[in-house]
Design a protein around this motif. Structure first.
Motif, short mmCIF file in Angstrom:
data_model
loop_
_atom_site.label_atom_id
_atom_site.label_comp_id
_atom_site.label_asym_id
_atom_site.label_seq_id
_atom_site.Cartn_x
_atom_site.Cartn_y
_atom_site.Cartn_z
N VAL A 172 -3.81 1.77 15.52
CA VAL A 172 -2.65 2.65 15.53
C VAL A 172 -1.52 2.12 14.68
O VAL A 172 -0.48 2.76 14.58
N GLN A 173 -1.69 0.96 14.09
CA GLN A 173 -0.66 0.46 13.20
C GLN A 173 -1.31 -0.26 12.03
O GLN A 173 -2.42 -0.76 12.14
N PRO A 174 -0.60 -0.31 10.91
CA PRO A 174 -1.14 -1.02 9.75
C PRO A 174 -1.25 -2.52 10.02
O PRO A 174 -0.54 -3.06 10.87
N VAL A 175 -2.14 -3.18 9.30
CA VAL A 175 -2.32 -4.62 9.42
C VAL A 175 -2.20 -5.25 8.04
O VAL A 175 -3.03 -4.99 7.16
N GLU A 176 -1.18 -6.09 7.87
CA GLU A 176 -0.95 -6.76 6.59
C GLU A 176 -1.73 -8.06 6.50
O GLU A 176 -1.99 -8.70 7.51
N SER A 177 -2.03 -8.45 5.27
CA SER A 177 -2.65 -9.75 5.00
C SER A 177 -2.31 -10.16 3.58
O SER A 177 -1.80 -9.36 2.80
N ARG B 222 -1.05 -11.23 -3.83
CA ARG B 222 -1.33 -9.82 -3.60
C ARG B 222 -1.43 -9.58 -2.11
O ARG B 222 -2.29 -10.16 -1.43
N LEU B 223 -0.56 -8.74 -1.62
CA LEU B 223 -0.58 -8.35 -0.22
C LEU B 223 -1.45 -7.12 -0.04
O LEU B 223 -1.48 -6.24 -0.91
N SER B 224 -2.13 -7.06 1.09
CA SER B 224 -2.94 -5.89 1.45
C SER B 224 -2.47 -5.35 2.79
O SER B 224 -1.96 -6.10 3.63
N CYS B 225 -2.65 -4.07 2.97
CA CYS B 225 -2.28 -3.43 4.23
C CYS B 225 -3.41 -2.48 4.61
O CYS B 225 -3.60 -1.45 3.96
N ALA B 226 -4.15 -2.86 5.63
CA ALA B 226 -5.28 -2.05 6.09
C ALA B 226 -4.79 -0.99 7.07
O ALA B 226 -3.98 -1.27 7.96
N ASN B 227 -5.27 0.22 6.89
CA ASN B 227 -4.81 1.35 7.70
C ASN B 227 -5.98 2.13 8.27
O ASN B 227 -7.12 1.99 7.84
N SER B 228 -5.66 2.97 9.21
CA SER B 228 -6.59 3.99 9.66
C SER B 228 -6.29 5.27 8.89
O SER B 228 -5.28 5.35 8.17
N ALA B 229 -7.14 6.26 9.06
CA ALA B 229 -6.87 7.54 8.41
C ALA B 229 -5.55 8.12 8.90
O ALA B 229 -4.83 8.78 8.17
N ARG B 230 -5.23 7.83 10.15
CA ARG B 230 -4.00 8.36 10.73
C ARG B 230 -2.76 7.76 10.07
O ARG B 230 -1.84 8.47 9.69
N THR B 231 -2.72 6.44 9.94
CA THR B 231 -1.52 5.81 9.41
C THR B 231 -1.45 5.90 7.89
O THR B 231 -0.37 5.76 7.31
N PHE B 232 -2.57 6.14 7.24
CA PHE B 232 -2.60 6.19 5.78
C PHE B 232 -2.48 7.62 5.27
O PHE B 232 -2.13 7.82 4.10
N LYS C 9 -10.42 3.35 0.77
CA LYS C 9 -10.42 2.25 1.74
C LYS C 9 -9.23 2.29 2.69
O LYS C 9 -9.08 1.39 3.52
N TYR C 10 -8.36 3.30 2.55
CA TYR C 10 -7.15 3.39 3.38
C TYR C 10 -6.32 2.12 3.27
O TYR C 10 -5.75 1.64 4.26
N THR C 11 -6.24 1.56 2.12
CA THR C 11 -5.56 0.28 1.93
C THR C 11 -4.42 0.39 0.93
O THR C 11 -4.58 1.00 -0.13
N LEU C 12 -3.31 -0.21 1.28
CA LEU C 12 -2.13 -0.30 0.42
C LEU C 12 -2.02 -1.72 -0.09
O LEU C 12 -2.30 -2.67 0.64
N TYR C 13 -1.60 -1.88 -1.35
CA TYR C 13 -1.46 -3.20 -1.94
C TYR C 13 -0.06 -3.40 -2.49
O TYR C 13 0.65 -2.45 -2.83
N LEU C 14 0.30 -4.67 -2.61
CA LEU C 14 1.51 -5.04 -3.32
C LEU C 14 1.18 -6.27 -4.16
O LEU C 14 1.00 -7.36 -3.62
N GLN C 15 1.06 -6.07 -5.46
CA GLN C 15 0.85 -7.19 -6.39
C GLN C 15 2.21 -7.75 -6.74
O GLN C 15 3.06 -7.03 -7.27
N MET C 16 2.39 -9.03 -6.48
CA MET C 16 3.67 -9.68 -6.72
C MET C 16 3.49 -10.78 -7.76
O MET C 16 2.77 -11.75 -7.51
N ALA D 262 4.59 -0.02 5.86
CA ALA D 262 5.08 1.10 6.66
C ALA D 262 4.52 2.40 6.13
O ALA D 262 4.29 2.55 4.92
N GLY D 263 4.34 3.36 7.03
CA GLY D 263 3.83 4.66 6.65
C GLY D 263 4.73 5.78 7.15
O GLY D 263 5.28 5.71 8.25
N ALA D 264 4.89 6.80 6.33
CA ALA D 264 5.69 7.97 6.69
C ALA D 264 4.78 9.17 6.81
O ALA D 264 4.05 9.48 5.87
N PHE D 265 4.86 9.86 7.94
CA PHE D 265 4.02 11.05 8.14
C PHE D 265 4.52 12.22 7.30
O PHE D 265 3.75 12.92 6.65
#
Length: 123
Positions: free
Chosen positions: A2-7, A19-29, A74-81, A95-98
């Motif tokens: 029910v919430q995103p998971v960062e790594s 590079r940060l990753s954020c794993a999501n479900s279909a709901r949060t993504f 993959k329902y995944t968000l990234y941040l390359q820094m 974070a996700g906005a509906f």
């Protein structure tokens, strides 16, 4: 889930990359937008970057160094820094906005939040 998971956080020297990753479900993504925020020690949470299905937005402090992207399959968000600086040290949150945010730079319209991942940049 029910919430995103960062790594992907960690410790790096100035000038380095992560590079940060954020794993999501279909709901949060599946909402209108996804974003990264960060909170440095003793400071307020601040906007880093956001992406809708067609546009991207960046804080001036990271523009040209950070890149936000998403893998929709993959329902995944990234941040390359890249070119990291000591002032980038913070806990980074996904974070996700509906709905379409009234202001992509404000945390108020984002309803799904991860627990955060620590990024430490040494000088």
């Amino acid at each position: 889930q029910v919430q995103p998971v960062e790594s992907g956080g960690g410790m790096v020297q100035a000038g380095g990359s992560l590079r940060l990753s954020c794993a999501n479900s279909a709901r949060t993504f599946g909402g209108y937008a996804m974003a990264w925020f960060r909170r440095a020690p003793g400071k307020e949470r601040e906007f880093v970057a956001a992406t809708s299905w067609s546009d991207t937005y960046y804080a001036d402090s990271v523009k040209g160094r950070f890149t936000i992207s998403r893998d929709n399959a993959k329902y995944t968000l990234y941040l390359q820094m890249n070119a990291l600086k000591p002032e980038d040290t913070a806990v980074y949150y996904c974070a996700g906005a509906f709905k379409r945010p009234r202001d992509y730079y404000s945390a108020d319209d984002y309803i799904y939040w991860g627990q955060g991942t620590q990024v430490t940049v040494s000088s």
